[in-house]
Write a protein that holds these residues in place. Structure first.
Motif, PDB file in Angstrom:
ATOM      1  N   GLY A   1       6.763 -27.237 -29.671  1.00  0.00           N
ATOM      2  CA  GLY A   1       6.930 -28.687 -29.747  1.00  0.00           C
ATOM      3  C   GLY A   1       6.689 -29.256 -31.131  1.00  0.00           C
ATOM      4  O   GLY A   1       6.421 -28.538 -32.090  1.00  0.00           O
ATOM      5  N   GLU A   2       6.805 -30.586 -31.190  1.00  0.00           N
ATOM      6  CA  GLU A   2       6.654 -31.313 -32.455  1.00  0.00           C
ATOM      7  C   GLU A   2       5.327 -32.061 -32.408  1.00  0.00           C
ATOM      8  O   GLU A   2       5.032 -32.728 -31.421  1.00  0.00           O
ATOM      9  N   MET A   3       4.559 -31.975 -33.489  1.00  0.00           N
ATOM     10  CA  MET A   3       3.285 -32.695 -33.536  1.00  0.00           C
ATOM     11  C   MET A   3       3.452 -33.948 -34.382  1.00  0.00           C
ATOM     12  O   MET A   3       4.108 -33.929 -35.430  1.00  0.00           O
TER      13      MET A   3
ATOM     14  N   VAL B   1      15.630 -38.036 -30.927  1.00  0.00           N
ATOM     15  CA  VAL B   1      14.587 -37.102 -31.360  1.00  0.00           C
ATOM     16  C   VAL B   1      14.801 -35.756 -30.694  1.00  0.00           C
ATOM     17  O   VAL B   1      15.442 -35.665 -29.656  1.00  0.00           O
ATOM     18  N   ARG B   2      14.219 -34.735 -31.296  1.00  0.00           N
ATOM     19  CA  ARG B   2      14.327 -33.403 -30.690  1.00  0.00           C
ATOM     20  C   ARG B   2      12.955 -32.748 -30.656  1.00  0.00           C
ATOM     21  O   ARG B   2      12.050 -33.077 -31.416  1.00  0.00           O
ATOM     22  N   SER B   3      12.852 -31.817 -29.724  1.00  0.00           N
ATOM     23  CA  SER B   3      11.694 -30.940 -29.723  1.00  0.00           C
ATOM     24  C   SER B   3      12.170 -29.534 -29.388  1.00  0.00           C
ATOM     25  O   SER B   3      13.342 -29.321 -29.091  1.00  0.00           O
TER      26      SER B   3
ATOM     27  N   TYR C   1      13.422 -36.430 -47.036  1.00  0.00           N
ATOM     28  CA  TYR C   1      12.675 -37.086 -45.961  1.00  0.00           C
ATOM     29  C   TYR C   1      12.495 -36.185 -44.741  1.00  0.00           C
ATOM     30  O   TYR C   1      13.351 -35.362 -44.440  1.00  0.00           O
ATOM     31  N   HIS C   2      11.393 -36.406 -44.051  1.00  0.00           N
ATOM     32  CA  HIS C   2      11.104 -35.714 -42.794  1.00  0.00           C
ATOM     33  C   HIS C   2      10.302 -36.689 -41.936  1.00  0.00           C
ATOM     34  O   HIS C   2       9.222 -37.115 -42.340  1.00  0.00           O
ATOM     35  N   PHE C   3      10.860 -37.073 -40.786  1.00  0.00           N
ATOM     36  CA  PHE C   3      10.198 -38.046 -39.913  1.00  0.00           C
ATOM     37  C   PHE C   3       9.939 -37.480 -38.527  1.00  0.00           C
ATOM     38  O   PHE C   3      10.809 -36.811 -37.955  1.00  0.00           O
ATOM     39  N   HIS C   4       8.773 -37.785 -37.998  1.00  0.00           N
ATOM     40  CA  HIS C   4       8.500 -37.581 -36.577  1.00  0.00           C
ATOM     41  C   HIS C   4       8.264 -38.960 -35.973  1.00  0.00           C
ATOM     42  O   HIS C   4       7.931 -39.921 -36.679  1.00  0.00           O
ATOM     43  N   PHE C   5       8.451 -39.065 -34.655  1.00  0.00           N
ATOM     44  CA  PHE C   5       8.382 -40.362 -33.965  1.00  0.00           C
ATOM     45  C   PHE C   5       7.504 -40.250 -32.724  1.00  0.00           C
ATOM     46  O   PHE C   5       7.473 -39.209 -32.073  1.00  0.00           O
TER      47      PHE C   5
ATOM     48  N   GLY D   1       9.119 -36.942 -31.018  1.00  0.00           N
ATOM     49  CA  GLY D   1       9.685 -35.696 -31.528  1.00  0.00           C
ATOM     50  C   GLY D   1      10.116 -35.837 -32.972  1.00  0.00           C
ATOM     51  O   GLY D   1       9.759 -36.800 -33.659  1.00  0.00           O
ATOM     52  N   HIS D   2      10.889 -34.856 -33.406  1.00  0.00           N
ATOM     53  CA  HIS D   2      11.432 -34.819 -34.776  1.00  0.00           C
ATOM     54  C   HIS D   2      12.672 -35.717 -34.793  1.00  0.00           C
ATOM     55  O   HIS D   2      13.554 -35.569 -33.940  1.00  0.00           O
ATOM     56  N   VAL D   3      12.764 -36.619 -35.752  1.00  0.00           N
ATOM     57  CA  VAL D   3      13.827 -37.621 -35.762  1.00  0.00           C
ATOM     58  C   VAL D   3      15.136 -37.051 -36.312  1.00  0.00           C
ATOM     59  O   VAL D   3      15.175 -36.518 -37.426  1.00  0.00           O
TER      60      VAL D   3
HETATM   61 ZN   LIG Z   1       9.990 -32.103 -37.920  1.00  0.00          ZN
END
Ligand SMILES: [Zn+2]
Length: 242
Positions: free
Chosen positions: A73-75, A153-155, A202-206, A215-217
């Motif tokens: 998963g995404e933290m 978003v993805r995980s 850029y790298h974004f999580h939401f 998750g990861h945007v």
């Molecule tokens: Zn990510």
């Protein structure tokens, strides 16, 4: 004799100035530090084994992103609370015992508030941030809050050994299309020269405000968001163990 004394005196002054100069730059010490576990290249190659417990990691900040043991998963973390957006879409708080293979974390204290124009894609958001926060020489941390008309978003589900590389693992990602959700983006922008150590650009999580999804945007669309930016002055890197 007098010449030698003068030279010795001059040398002494240079040493003193150098020492004071060094002290002054250490003494400044106000700038933000990011703590990073492992490198993005190691993650890309499939190093998903935990490198540090979350209990240890959280001593380095209250804001950040990463993944969990086995790419589980995404933290995403903000305001001192850290969440795991799992591959099945559930969001749970990260326990202290969790093993973390890759993360970036800092104490987020905004240098400047941001008010974003409407944007209809992640690319447009990034362009807006490029204009609001110019400068490609160092790393920046962003927190952006508000109502998102759309956000994709993805995980990723936990991987089994032998671990595949990230490109293969991401073929099993789950994508969630969220609409009209309130939440926060947690993100970093890294300079080009950090490619491999981290993600250049850029790298974004939401995470939603109700902490039910995240998750990861991959993409997003919003009318009026506000946020803050913090310039990062140094990086403390824990090298991968393997
Ligand atoms: Zn990510």
């Amino acid at each position: 004799m007098r010449g030698r004394m003068r030279r010795a005196l001059l040398l002494g002054c240079i040493v003193l100035i150098a020492a004071l100069g060094g002290h002054a730059s250490w003494g400044r010490g106000e700038g933000a530090t990011v703590f990073q576990v492992s490198t993005f290249d190691a993650l890309r190659k499939g190093l998903y084994d935990g490198q540090i417990t979350f209990g240890e990691l959280k001593k380095h900040g209250d804001f950040g992103m990463g993944t969990l043991n086995g790419l589980d998963g995404e933290m995403v973390g903000l305001d001192g609370e850290f969440y795991q957006a799992r591959g099945d879409g559930k969001v749970v708080t990260v326990p202290d015992s969790a093993q973390i293979p890759f993360a970036i974390i800092t104490y987020f204290r905004e240098d400047r508030k941001l008010s974003l124009p409407p944007f209809s894609s992640l690319e447009e958001l990034q362009k807006a941030l490029d204009e609001l926060v110019p400068g490609t020489e160092k790393m920046y941390a962003f927190r952006i809050d508000g109502l998102f008309e759309k956000i994709k978003v993805r995980s990723v589900p936990r991987q089994q050994k032998p671990f595949p590389g990230l490109v293969i693992a991401l073929k099993h990602q789950t994508v969630f299309d969220l609409q009209n959700v309130r939440g926060s983006l947690v993100g970093f922008r890294c300079p080009q020269y950090m490619d491999g150590v981290n993600v250049a650009g850029y790298h974004f999580h939401f995470i939603t405000t109700d902490r039910q999804a995240g998750g990861h945007v991959l993409d997003c669309d919003a009318e009026s968001l506000t946020g803050g930016v913090m310039g990062v002055d140094s990086l403390s890197l824990q090298f991968p163990k393997d």
